[in-house]
Design a protein around this motif. Sequence first.
Motif, short mmCIF file in Angstrom:
data_model
loop_
_atom_site.label_atom_id
_atom_site.label_comp_id
_atom_site.label_asym_id
_atom_site.label_seq_id
_atom_site.Cartn_x
_atom_site.Cartn_y
_atom_site.Cartn_z
N GLY A 38 0.78 -1.23 0.00
CA GLY A 38 0.00 0.00 0.00
C GLY A 38 0.81 1.28 0.00
N TYR A 39 2.11 1.20 -0.17
CA TYR A 39 2.97 2.38 -0.22
C TYR A 39 2.88 3.24 1.03
N ASP A 40 2.50 2.64 2.17
CA ASP A 40 2.38 3.42 3.40
C ASP A 40 3.74 3.68 4.05
N ALA A 41 4.73 2.89 3.68
CA ALA A 41 6.08 3.03 4.23
C ALA A 41 7.04 2.44 3.21
N PRO A 42 8.34 2.72 3.33
CA PRO A 42 9.30 2.08 2.42
C PRO A 42 9.05 0.58 2.38
N CYS A 43 8.92 0.03 1.18
CA CYS A 43 8.30 -1.28 1.05
C CYS A 43 9.09 -2.29 0.24
N TRP A 44 10.23 -1.92 -0.31
CA TRP A 44 10.95 -2.84 -1.19
C TRP A 44 12.42 -2.88 -0.80
N THR A 45 12.95 -4.09 -0.66
CA THR A 45 14.36 -4.26 -0.37
C THR A 45 15.12 -4.24 -1.69
N ALA A 46 15.76 -3.12 -1.97
CA ALA A 46 16.46 -2.94 -3.25
C ALA A 46 17.70 -3.82 -3.31
N PRO A 47 18.11 -4.23 -4.51
CA PRO A 47 19.32 -5.03 -4.62
C PRO A 47 20.55 -4.21 -4.26
N GLY A 48 21.58 -4.87 -3.82
CA GLY A 48 22.82 -4.18 -3.48
C GLY A 48 23.47 -4.80 -2.26
N VAL A 49 24.64 -4.31 -1.93
CA VAL A 49 25.38 -4.80 -0.78
C VAL A 49 25.86 -3.61 0.04
N VAL A 50 26.36 -3.91 1.23
CA VAL A 50 26.86 -2.88 2.13
C VAL A 50 28.20 -2.36 1.63
N PHE A 51 28.38 -1.05 1.70
CA PHE A 51 29.65 -0.44 1.32
C PHE A 51 30.76 -0.89 2.26
N PRO A 52 32.03 -0.78 1.82
CA PRO A 52 33.14 -1.21 2.67
C PRO A 52 33.21 -0.50 4.02
N ASP A 53 32.63 0.71 4.14
CA ASP A 53 32.71 1.41 5.42
C ASP A 53 31.68 0.90 6.42
N GLY A 54 30.88 -0.08 6.01
CA GLY A 54 29.94 -0.69 6.94
C GLY A 54 28.58 -0.05 6.96
N ILE A 55 28.35 1.02 6.19
CA ILE A 55 27.03 1.65 6.15
C ILE A 55 26.21 0.97 5.06
N PRO A 56 24.99 0.52 5.36
CA PRO A 56 24.20 -0.16 4.34
C PRO A 56 24.01 0.69 3.09
N PHE A 57 24.00 0.06 1.95
CA PHE A 57 23.78 0.74 0.68
C PHE A 57 22.42 1.42 0.70
N GLU A 58 22.40 2.71 0.39
CA GLU A 58 21.16 3.47 0.45
C GLU A 58 20.82 4.04 -0.92
N VAL A 59 19.55 4.20 -1.16
CA VAL A 59 19.08 4.77 -2.41
C VAL A 59 18.96 6.27 -2.33
N GLY A 60 18.48 6.79 -1.22
CA GLY A 60 18.29 8.22 -1.11
C GLY A 60 18.56 8.71 0.28
N ASP A 61 18.85 9.99 0.41
CA ASP A 61 19.09 10.58 1.71
C ASP A 61 17.82 11.19 2.29
N LYS A 62 16.78 11.25 1.48
CA LYS A 62 15.55 11.89 1.91
C LYS A 62 14.39 10.92 1.82
N GLY A 63 13.42 11.09 2.70
CA GLY A 63 12.20 10.31 2.60
C GLY A 63 11.17 11.04 1.77
N ARG A 64 9.97 10.52 1.73
CA ARG A 64 8.92 11.17 0.95
C ARG A 64 8.53 12.52 1.52
N ASP A 65 8.82 12.72 2.80
CA ASP A 65 8.51 14.02 3.40
C ASP A 65 9.62 15.03 3.14
N GLY A 66 10.65 14.63 2.38
CA GLY A 66 11.74 15.54 2.06
C GLY A 66 12.77 15.67 3.16
N LEU A 67 12.66 14.86 4.21
CA LEU A 67 13.56 14.96 5.34
C LEU A 67 14.42 13.71 5.44
#
Length: 200
Positions: A38-67
């Motif tokens: 229902g698109y009420d919250a982030p809903c899909w586990t995107a493909p990818g792996v964790v970067f070497p620095d240990g921070i999980p691979f992210e798609v965006g820095d902002k949510g739908r609310d722009g924050l």
Amino acid sequence: LLDISVGGEIFSGTNAQAYASGLHKNTLVGRAECDAAGYDAPCWTAPGVVFPDGIPFEVGDKGRDGLGPGDAGYTGPDEGEGNGLTREVFEAGTPNTTKVYPEDYYGRIVSQIAEEFVYDASYVKLRQLQVSYRLPTRWLARTPVRMATISLVGRNLLILHKNIPNVDPESNLNVGNAQGTELAGVPQVRSIGFNLNLRF
């Protein structure tokens, strides 16, 4: 007549725009999960792996609310509409477990990963095909014509092989300094016609 071109690269703005607008077939991946949720919250586990620095691979820095983390008013994925950024540390190479919206994922690819839309420009085309028939001379015995040939000619008939989807590998944005870049290009016109060659 076969036309073969080997080598070179082309950046496809058409495919990039198709990703951004959700019209590319690759962007179908992830929609079913979010439609079901229902698109009420982030809903899909995107493909990818964790970067070497240990921070999980992210798609965006902002949510739908722009924050995002660090912004005033950001409440995080459990309380607001953040995109689920997490700060847990994982071993490098661990599969991504962070859920995102598909449009955020594909939008970030368009804005930050230009290599995704660079393709090998090689191709093999059936540039021209001609089939001719020479009329028997006995048919022309009572005419001033000594020889007559009828031909069916087709040009730009088929692309037999290419490495770039959805567009003609010969497309160009313009004839200036943007060689190797295409955007909303149209394929070369296919034509089919007849020739009549007469000798007197």
